[in-house]
Scaffold this motif. Structure first.
Motif, mmCIF file in Angstrom:
data_model
loop_
_atom_site.group_PDB
_atom_site.id
_atom_site.type_symbol
_atom_site.label_atom_id
_atom_site.label_comp_id
_atom_site.label_asym_id
_atom_site.label_seq_id
_atom_site.Cartn_x
_atom_site.Cartn_y
_atom_site.Cartn_z
ATOM 1 N N ALA A 31 0.861 -1.178 0.000
ATOM 2 C CA ALA A 31 0.000 0.000 0.000
ATOM 3 C C ALA A 31 0.902 1.235 0.000
ATOM 4 C CB ALA A 31 -0.895 -0.005 1.232
ATOM 5 N N ALA A 88 -4.563 1.685 -1.335
ATOM 6 C CA ALA A 88 -4.501 0.271 -0.970
ATOM 7 C C ALA A 88 -3.972 -0.547 -2.142
ATOM 8 C CB ALA A 88 -5.890 -0.216 -0.563
ATOM 9 N N ARG A 89 -3.580 -1.768 -1.860
ATOM 10 C CA ARG A 89 -3.042 -2.636 -2.907
ATOM 11 C C ARG A 89 -4.041 -2.873 -4.027
ATOM 12 N NH1 ARG A 89 -1.052 -7.942 -0.558
ATOM 13 N NH2 ARG A 89 -0.629 -8.273 -2.740
#
Length: 160
Positions: A31, A88-89
């Protein structure tokens, strides 16, 4: 369904699911936490968060960088500068108080904070906005400790 077909179906499903994981992590291994690199209090705070991030799930990026422009493409420039952001990923972006619960889920022992921040999101956002409005004063109170911190150096050292 014959026994061998069930085994084949499970094998195919497993293969598909393992590929989904690969696509998910391409380009976003960690992230990204975007912060104001011109703010001593912001750098100091981020250094504490990165120290807490013992598993290396976060990668800091200064809001002033071209990479931040790419990550926050389409975000109003005023909104971009008004807050910190967490990408976020999965590519979703969270900002300010809204990002606290998501950040807390990424650090060891952060689950209680994530639950609390998620349960009272307006209070979390108000607390964040109070800190953001007073960051200059908080930075002065920290003095040179805040100004001398460079989170990017810590992040690159922990990635080695």
């Amino acid at each position: 369904m014959h026994e061998s077909e069930r085994g084949d179906a499970a094998s195919i499903l497993w293969t598909c699911l393992s590929h989904v994981g690969r696509f998910y992590t391409v380009g976003m291994e960690r992230a990204v936490i975007l912060f104001d690199n011109d703010c001593g209090f912001c750098r100091w705070s981020l250094s504490k968060i990165l120290a807490w991030d013992r598993h290396g799930r976060l990668r800091p990026v200064g809001l002033q960088s071209p990479e931040a422009d790419d990550l926050l493409k389409g975000m109003d420039p005023e909104r971009k500068r008004a807050s910190w952001h967490l990408v976020a990923r999965d590519g979703r972006t969270y900002s300010g108080g809204q990002a606290v619960a998501h950040l807390a889920r990424l650090v060891p022992g952060g689950a209680p904070i994530a639950v609390l921040a998620g349960a009272v999101p307006r209070t979390t956002d108000r607390a964040y906005r109070w800190v953001a409005r007073h960051r200059d004063r908080l930075g002065r109170a920290l003095g040179e400790r805040a100004c001398s911190v460079d989170p990017a150096k810590r992040a690159s050292a922990s990635a080695l």
